[in-house]
Design a protein around this motif. Sequence first.
Motif, PDB file in Angstrom:
ATOM      1  N   MET A  29       6.427  20.732  -7.766  1.00 48.12           N
ATOM      2  CA  MET A  29       5.920  21.785  -6.895  1.00 48.12           C
ATOM      3  C   MET A  29       6.530  21.734  -5.497  1.00 48.12           C
ATOM      4  SD  MET A  29       1.876  21.501  -7.849  1.00 48.12           S
ATOM      5  CE  MET A  29       1.288  21.568  -9.549  1.00 48.12           C
ATOM      6  N   SER A  30       7.344  20.725  -5.242  1.00 45.86           N
ATOM      7  CA  SER A  30       7.877  20.542  -3.896  1.00 45.86           C
ATOM      8  C   SER A  30       9.389  20.395  -3.867  1.00 45.86           C
ATOM      9  CB  SER A  30       7.214  19.324  -3.235  1.00 45.86           C
ATOM     10  OG  SER A  30       5.837  19.570  -3.029  1.00 45.86           O
ATOM     11  N   GLY A  31      10.063  21.207  -4.677  1.00 46.35           N
ATOM     12  CA  GLY A  31      11.504  21.347  -4.568  1.00 46.35           C
ATOM     13  C   GLY A  31      12.364  20.438  -5.400  1.00 46.35           C
ATOM     14  N   ALA A  32      11.779  19.520  -6.154  1.00 45.70           N
ATOM     15  CA  ALA A  32      12.594  18.576  -6.904  1.00 45.70           C
ATOM     16  C   ALA A  32      13.453  19.261  -7.962  1.00 45.70           C
ATOM     17  CB  ALA A  32      11.705  17.530  -7.569  1.00 45.70           C
ATOM     18  N   SER A  36       9.878  26.547  -5.747  1.00 44.95           N
ATOM     19  CA  SER A  36       8.627  26.786  -6.460  1.00 44.95           C
ATOM     20  C   SER A  36       7.762  27.706  -5.617  1.00 44.95           C
ATOM     21  CB  SER A  36       7.910  25.462  -6.749  1.00 44.95           C
ATOM     22  OG  SER A  36       7.640  24.765  -5.553  1.00 44.95           O
ATOM     23  N   ASP A  37       6.742  28.262  -6.248  1.00 47.15           N
ATOM     24  CA  ASP A  37       5.868  29.235  -5.600  1.00 47.15           C
ATOM     25  C   ASP A  37       4.536  28.571  -5.269  1.00 47.15           C
ATOM     26  OD1 ASP A  37       3.530  31.405  -6.201  1.00 47.15           O
ATOM     27  OD2 ASP A  37       5.258  32.360  -5.246  1.00 47.15           O
ATOM     28  N   GLU A  38       4.118  28.631  -4.011  1.00 51.07           N
ATOM     29  CA  GLU A  38       2.906  27.926  -3.607  1.00 51.07           C
ATOM     30  C   GLU A  38       1.668  28.459  -4.312  1.00 51.07           C
ATOM     31  OE1 GLU A  38       0.244  26.830   0.334  1.00 51.07           O
ATOM     32  OE2 GLU A  38       2.401  26.532   0.305  1.00 51.07           O
ATOM     33  N   LEU A  55      -6.772  13.428 -13.147  1.00 52.56           N
ATOM     34  CA  LEU A  55      -5.787  12.631 -12.412  1.00 52.56           C
ATOM     35  C   LEU A  55      -4.654  13.519 -11.918  1.00 52.56           C
ATOM     36  CD1 LEU A  55      -5.029   9.716 -11.569  1.00 52.56           C
ATOM     37  CD2 LEU A  55      -3.647   9.604 -13.665  1.00 52.56           C
ATOM     38  N   ILE A  56      -4.423  13.495 -10.608  1.00 52.73           N
ATOM     39  CA  ILE A  56      -3.340  14.251  -9.990  1.00 52.73           C
ATOM     40  C   ILE A  56      -2.438  13.264  -9.274  1.00 52.73           C
ATOM     41  CG2 ILE A  56      -2.723  16.051  -8.342  1.00 52.73           C
ATOM     42  CD1 ILE A  56      -5.451  17.304  -8.862  1.00 52.73           C
ATOM     43  N   ASP A  57      -1.153  13.294  -9.601  1.00 56.44           N
ATOM     44  CA  ASP A  57      -0.207  12.313  -9.076  1.00 56.44           C
ATOM     45  C   ASP A  57       0.751  12.944  -8.079  1.00 56.44           C
ATOM     46  OD1 ASP A  57       1.138   9.548  -9.395  1.00 56.44           O
ATOM     47  OD2 ASP A  57       2.788  10.975  -9.615  1.00 56.44           O
ATOM     48  N   THR A  58       1.008  12.221  -6.991  1.00 53.41           N
ATOM     49  CA  THR A  58       1.950  12.691  -5.984  1.00 53.41           C
ATOM     50  C   THR A  58       2.656  11.491  -5.356  1.00 53.41           C
ATOM     51  OG1 THR A  58       2.198  14.090  -3.999  1.00 53.41           O
ATOM     52  CG2 THR A  58       0.230  12.693  -4.115  1.00 53.41           C
ATOM     53  N   GLY A  59       3.565  11.792  -4.440  1.00 56.19           N
ATOM     54  CA  GLY A  59       4.235  10.764  -3.657  1.00 56.19           C
ATOM     55  C   GLY A  59       4.336  11.253  -2.234  1.00 56.19           C
ATOM     56  N   ASP A  60       4.186  10.355  -1.267  1.00 59.40           N
ATOM     57  CA  ASP A  60       4.191  10.821   0.121  1.00 59.40           C
ATOM     58  C   ASP A  60       5.559  11.343   0.543  1.00 59.40           C
ATOM     59  OD1 ASP A  60       5.658   8.467   0.515  1.00 59.40           O
ATOM     60  OD2 ASP A  60       4.091   7.460   1.662  1.00 59.40           O
ATOM     61  N   PHE A  64       9.076  15.586   1.672  1.00 62.46           N
ATOM     62  CA  PHE A  64       8.788  15.087   3.026  1.00 62.46           C
ATOM     63  C   PHE A  64       7.324  15.329   3.414  1.00 62.46           C
ATOM     64  CE2 PHE A  64      13.328  15.863   2.958  1.00 62.46           C
ATOM     65  CZ  PHE A  64      13.857  14.752   3.587  1.00 62.46           C
ATOM     66  N   GLY A  65       6.419  15.101   2.496  1.00 63.30           N
ATOM     67  CA  GLY A  65       4.997  15.302   2.765  1.00 63.30           C
ATOM     68  C   GLY A  65       4.479  16.662   2.340  1.00 63.30           C
ATOM     69  N   HIS A  66       5.382  17.558   1.952  1.00 60.61           N
ATOM     70  CA  HIS A  66       4.972  18.909   1.536  1.00 60.61           C
ATOM     71  C   HIS A  66       3.980  18.857   0.390  1.00 60.61           C
ATOM     72  CE1 HIS A  66       5.371  22.442  -1.144  1.00 60.61           C
ATOM     73  NE2 HIS A  66       5.397  23.123  -0.020  1.00 60.61           N
ATOM     74  N   ASN A  67       4.247  17.958  -0.590  1.00 60.17           N
ATOM     75  CA  ASN A  67       3.397  17.947  -1.775  1.00 60.17           C
ATOM     76  C   ASN A  67       1.983  17.513  -1.454  1.00 60.17           C
ATOM     77  OD1 ASN A  67       2.795  16.477  -4.832  1.00 60.17           O
ATOM     78  ND2 ASN A  67       3.651  18.537  -4.719  1.00 60.17           N
TER      79      ASN A  67
END
Length: 337
Positions: A29-32, A36-38, A55-60, A64-67
């Motif tokens: 969802m953050s450009g990888a 993508s559409d918000e 469970l929702i997984d993310t990385g800081d 760059f923090g967008h996710n």
Amino acid sequence: MTNSTTMDRVQLGVTGPLVGRIGLGGMSMSGAYGASDEAQSIATVHAALDSGATLIDTGDFYGFGHNEMLLGRALSDRPREDYLLSVKFGGLRGPDNSWGGFDGRPAAVRNFLGYSLQRLGVDYIDVYRPARLDPNVPIEETIGAIAEMVEAGYVRYIGLSEVGAETIRRAATIHPIADLQIEYSLISRGIEREILPTTRELGIGITAYGVLSRGLLSDSLRTRPDFDPGDFRAHSPRFQGDNLTSNLRLVEALAAIAETRGATVAQLAIAWVLSRGADIVPIIGARTPQRWSESAAALDIRLTEDEIAEIEAAVPAEQVAGERYATAQMAMLDSER
């Protein structure tokens, strides 16, 4: 709004929380994988929760923090008890999108955590994990610093990501480890040799990412689309030239089996991972509600032992062409040593 559908739940390891049988990954969802559409991304988060996922997984470092900020907006109207946040930290990036390694120092742990709590708009992280092993910092020091944050109430559980068996054992001597997040799919089965037996011995769960091999194990790439320059796959060995041609032959073999089951390639790939054990929770990187619904439908597929054997014969892991990351990134993986 609370979950409208009850998805089976499993425990992450012997010490972790109960989670929905599949989880949602936020990276796409953050450009990888290109733009993508918000609105669609937020709708996907809501669809996942409404289906019973927790469970929702993310990385800081995703976008760059967008996710994290995106998830903060998506979850702002949901009761905190309805979801669990898994956050990876420590990835260092430059303004040109370059990688600068990983920082697992205790001071960095506290720093990264503070920023994540603010961006996500929450008071605590459910599962906090270093994204990779910092070769300059003993894993005991990193885990010890997270354990202090558990004691302070800012973190509930500790996880690991992409580390090998020896590191897992060392980390577990400092604090109970809920789960190891690592790539695992029909075509990325390296954990079966040493890592998976180790996590099972120690009572540590697996949250599996790359279950669809970044879209390779799906119907979406069978026409060989061009990748946006910002798409991770534009630089990934498995998606280049002859490697992609060879890998797509494996996908076609899987597609033939999927057709006999009235399933999509993605659903069969997810069902295979689900069949590997209740201690393995697939993390699905959907970015539209439709893709999430397709993925969640894999929960209804029950594979027989004969079908599992047929799938594995059609997609032998040893015939996969290309590594899962470029050479420089592979060198950062303790799990591949």
